[in-house]
Design a protein around this motif. Sequence first.
Motif, PDB file in Angstrom:
ATOM      1  N   MET A   1       1.270  -7.685  -4.595  1.00 23.30           N
ATOM      2  CA  MET A   1       0.831  -6.337  -4.790  1.00 23.30           C
ATOM      3  C   MET A   1       0.749  -5.681  -3.411  1.00 23.30           C
ATOM      4  SD  MET A   1      -2.943  -4.939  -5.913  1.00 23.30           S
ATOM      5  CE  MET A   1      -2.975  -5.681  -7.488  1.00 23.30           C
ATOM      6  N   LEU A   2       1.211  -4.453  -3.300  1.00 23.09           N
ATOM      7  CA  LEU A   2       1.162  -3.715  -2.046  1.00 23.09           C
ATOM      8  C   LEU A   2      -0.119  -2.899  -1.995  1.00 23.09           C
ATOM      9  CD1 LEU A   2       2.542  -2.844   0.603  1.00 23.09           C
ATOM     10  CD2 LEU A   2       3.518  -0.945  -0.675  1.00 23.09           C
ATOM     11  N   PHE A   3      -0.915  -3.112  -0.946  1.00 29.15           N
ATOM     12  CA  PHE A   3      -2.102  -2.310  -0.721  1.00 29.15           C
ATOM     13  C   PHE A   3      -1.682  -1.133   0.145  1.00 29.15           C
ATOM     14  CE2 PHE A   3      -5.654  -1.109   2.024  1.00 29.15           C
ATOM     15  CZ  PHE A   3      -6.600  -0.790   1.078  1.00 29.15           C
ATOM     16  N   GLU A   4      -1.748   0.055  -0.404  1.00 35.31           N
ATOM     17  CA  GLU A   4      -1.370   1.248   0.349  1.00 35.31           C
ATOM     18  C   GLU A   4      -2.629   1.878   0.917  1.00 35.31           C
ATOM     19  OE1 GLU A   4       1.222   3.897  -1.737  1.00 35.31           O
ATOM     20  OE2 GLU A   4       2.411   2.252  -2.528  1.00 35.31           O
ATOM     21  N   GLY A   5      -2.798   1.754   2.183  1.00 33.68           N
ATOM     22  CA  GLY A   5      -3.977   2.278   2.847  1.00 33.68           C
ATOM     23  C   GLY A   5      -4.201   1.531   4.139  1.00 33.68           C
ATOM     24  N   MET A   6      -5.417   1.608   4.658  1.00 31.64           N
ATOM     25  CA  MET A   6      -5.741   1.006   5.937  1.00 31.64           C
ATOM     26  C   MET A   6      -6.926   0.065   5.788  1.00 31.64           C
ATOM     27  SD  MET A   6      -6.671   2.883   9.540  1.00 31.64           S
ATOM     28  CE  MET A   6      -8.354   3.302   9.145  1.00 31.64           C
ATOM     29  N   LEU A   7      -6.850  -1.071   6.463  1.00 30.89           N
ATOM     30  CA  LEU A   7      -7.945  -2.022   6.542  1.00 30.89           C
ATOM     31  C   LEU A   7      -8.250  -2.230   8.013  1.00 30.89           C
ATOM     32  CD1 LEU A   7      -9.807  -4.317   5.344  1.00 30.89           C
ATOM     33  CD2 LEU A   7      -7.913  -5.824   5.896  1.00 30.89           C
ATOM     34  N   GLN A   8      -9.508  -2.077   8.388  1.00 33.54           N
ATOM     35  CA  GLN A   8      -9.899  -2.332   9.769  1.00 33.54           C
ATOM     36  C   GLN A   8     -10.910  -3.457   9.779  1.00 33.54           C
ATOM     37  OE1 GLN A   8     -10.579   1.000  12.196  1.00 33.54           O
ATOM     38  NE2 GLN A   8     -11.037  -0.240  13.977  1.00 33.54           N
ATOM     39  N   ALA A   9     -10.612  -4.491  10.560  1.00 38.55           N
ATOM     40  CA  ALA A   9     -11.507  -5.634  10.725  1.00 38.55           C
ATOM     41  C   ALA A   9     -11.603  -5.902  12.217  1.00 38.55           C
ATOM     42  CB  ALA A   9     -10.969  -6.857   9.989  1.00 38.55           C
ATOM     43  N   GLY A  10     -12.724  -5.564  12.820  1.00 38.33           N
ATOM     44  CA  GLY A  10     -12.856  -5.703  14.267  1.00 38.33           C
ATOM     45  C   GLY A  10     -11.865  -4.788  14.957  1.00 38.33           C
ATOM     46  N   ALA A  11     -11.101  -5.315  15.897  1.00 37.54           N
ATOM     47  CA  ALA A  11     -10.111  -4.521  16.616  1.00 37.54           C
ATOM     48  C   ALA A  11      -8.758  -4.491  15.896  1.00 37.54           C
ATOM     49  CB  ALA A  11      -9.914  -5.071  18.028  1.00 37.54           C
ATOM     50  N   LEU A  12      -8.665  -5.155  14.761  1.00 37.88           N
ATOM     51  CA  LEU A  12      -7.411  -5.248  14.008  1.00 37.88           C
ATOM     52  C   LEU A  12      -7.336  -4.149  12.961  1.00 37.88           C
ATOM     53  CD1 LEU A  12      -4.862  -6.962  13.258  1.00 37.88           C
ATOM     54  CD2 LEU A  12      -6.341  -8.142  11.641  1.00 37.88           C
ATOM     55  N   THR A  13      -6.230  -3.427  12.938  1.00 37.34           N
ATOM     56  CA  THR A  13      -5.993  -2.411  11.915  1.00 37.34           C
ATOM     57  C   THR A  13      -4.682  -2.741  11.211  1.00 37.34           C
ATOM     58  OG1 THR A  13      -7.118  -0.721  13.223  1.00 37.34           O
ATOM     59  CG2 THR A  13      -5.673   0.054  11.475  1.00 37.34           C
ATOM     60  N   LEU A  14      -4.746  -2.885   9.884  1.00 30.19           N
ATOM     61  CA  LEU A  14      -3.552  -3.151   9.080  1.00 30.19           C
ATOM     62  C   LEU A  14      -3.314  -1.965   8.168  1.00 30.19           C
ATOM     63  CD1 LEU A  14      -4.407  -6.802   7.992  1.00 30.19           C
ATOM     64  CD2 LEU A  14      -2.856  -6.107   9.828  1.00 30.19           C
ATOM     65  N   ARG A  15      -2.043  -1.610   7.972  1.00 26.10           N
ATOM     66  CA  ARG A  15      -1.689  -0.510   7.081  1.00 26.10           C
ATOM     67  C   ARG A  15      -0.593  -0.964   6.114  1.00 26.10           C
ATOM     68  NH1 ARG A  15      -2.669   1.994  11.949  1.00 26.10           N
ATOM     69  NH2 ARG A  15      -4.128   3.724  11.862  1.00 26.10           N
ATOM     70  N   ASN A  16      -0.748  -0.574   4.845  1.00 29.94           N
ATOM     71  CA  ASN A  16       0.274  -0.826   3.820  1.00 29.94           C
ATOM     72  C   ASN A  16       0.777  -2.274   3.871  1.00 29.94           C
ATOM     73  OD1 ASN A  16      -0.020   1.912   3.285  1.00 29.94           O
ATOM     74  ND2 ASN A  16       1.668   2.454   4.617  1.00 29.94           N
ATOM     75  N   PHE A  17      -0.033  -3.197   3.412  1.00 30.58           N
ATOM     76  CA  PHE A  17       0.301  -4.613   3.510  1.00 30.58           C
ATOM     77  C   PHE A  17       0.195  -5.280   2.142  1.00 30.58           C
ATOM     78  CE2 PHE A  17      -4.084  -3.799   4.486  1.00 30.58           C
ATOM     79  CZ  PHE A  17      -4.786  -4.723   3.743  1.00 30.58           C
ATOM     80  N   GLU A  18       0.827  -6.434   2.040  1.00 30.20           N
ATOM     81  CA  GLU A  18       0.818  -7.200   0.799  1.00 30.20           C
ATOM     82  C   GLU A  18      -0.513  -7.923   0.643  1.00 30.20           C
ATOM     83  OE1 GLU A  18       3.136  -7.648  -1.694  1.00 30.20           O
ATOM     84  OE2 GLU A  18       4.332  -6.079  -0.744  1.00 30.20           O
ATOM     85  N   VAL A  19      -1.051  -7.915  -0.584  1.00 29.04           N
ATOM     86  CA  VAL A  19      -2.300  -8.624  -0.879  1.00 29.04           C
ATOM     87  C   VAL A  19      -2.111  -9.478  -2.125  1.00 29.04           C
ATOM     88  CG1 VAL A  19      -3.778  -6.858   0.135  1.00 29.04           C
ATOM     89  CG2 VAL A  19      -3.248  -6.745  -2.290  1.00 29.04           C
ATOM     90  N   ARG A  20      -2.944 -10.510  -2.240  1.00 26.91           N
ATOM     91  CA  ARG A  20      -3.030 -11.321  -3.447  1.00 26.91           C
ATOM     92  C   ARG A  20      -4.461 -11.265  -3.930  1.00 26.91           C
ATOM     93  NH1 ARG A  20      -0.391 -16.861  -1.561  1.00 26.91           N
ATOM     94  NH2 ARG A  20       0.770 -15.842   0.068  1.00 26.91           N
ATOM     95  N   VAL A  21      -4.636 -11.188  -5.227  1.00 25.02           N
ATOM     96  CA  VAL A  21      -5.974 -11.113  -5.816  1.00 25.02           C
ATOM     97  C   VAL A  21      -6.228 -12.394  -6.602  1.00 25.02           C
ATOM     98  CG1 VAL A  21      -7.476  -9.829  -7.363  1.00 25.02           C
ATOM     99  CG2 VAL A  21      -5.801  -8.602  -5.957  1.00 25.02           C
ATOM    100  N   SER A  22      -7.380 -13.014  -6.349  1.00 22.22           N
ATOM    101  CA  SER A  22      -7.739 -14.254  -7.032  1.00 22.22           C
ATOM    102  C   SER A  22      -9.157 -14.152  -7.552  1.00 22.22           C
ATOM    103  CB  SER A  22      -7.636 -15.436  -6.060  1.00 22.22           C
ATOM    104  OG  SER A  22      -8.187 -16.588  -6.638  1.00 22.22           O
ATOM    105  N   GLU A  23      -9.384 -14.531  -8.790  1.00 17.43           N
ATOM    106  CA  GLU A  23     -10.733 -14.531  -9.350  1.00 17.43           C
ATOM    107  C   GLU A  23     -11.585 -15.633  -8.729  1.00 17.43           C
ATOM    108  OE1 GLU A  23     -10.878 -14.466 -13.588  1.00 17.43           O
ATOM    109  OE2 GLU A  23      -9.292 -12.966 -13.724  1.00 17.43           O
TER     110      GLU A  23
END
Length: 61
Positions: A1-23
């Motif tokens: 699944m493609l996450f369209e948006g931005m994730l910021q964790a510390g000094a790391l910024t990711l944009r539009n990246f693949e994610v996996r979802v697990s229960e």
Amino acid sequence: MLFEGMLQAGALTLRNFEVRVSERHPEGVIGAHALQASVVLINQRSQLVAICPATTPPALP
């Protein structure tokens, strides 16, 4: 699944990246590929994580 948006964790910024979802694992997991240009510091006592940009050491003369 493609996450369209931005994730910021510390000094790391990711944009539009693949994610996996697990229960089974409801927390976010950032893989090694995303962290390859970063330094990750883990303080087990306080349960804190720092993600910092990797720096190149100065060249020796």
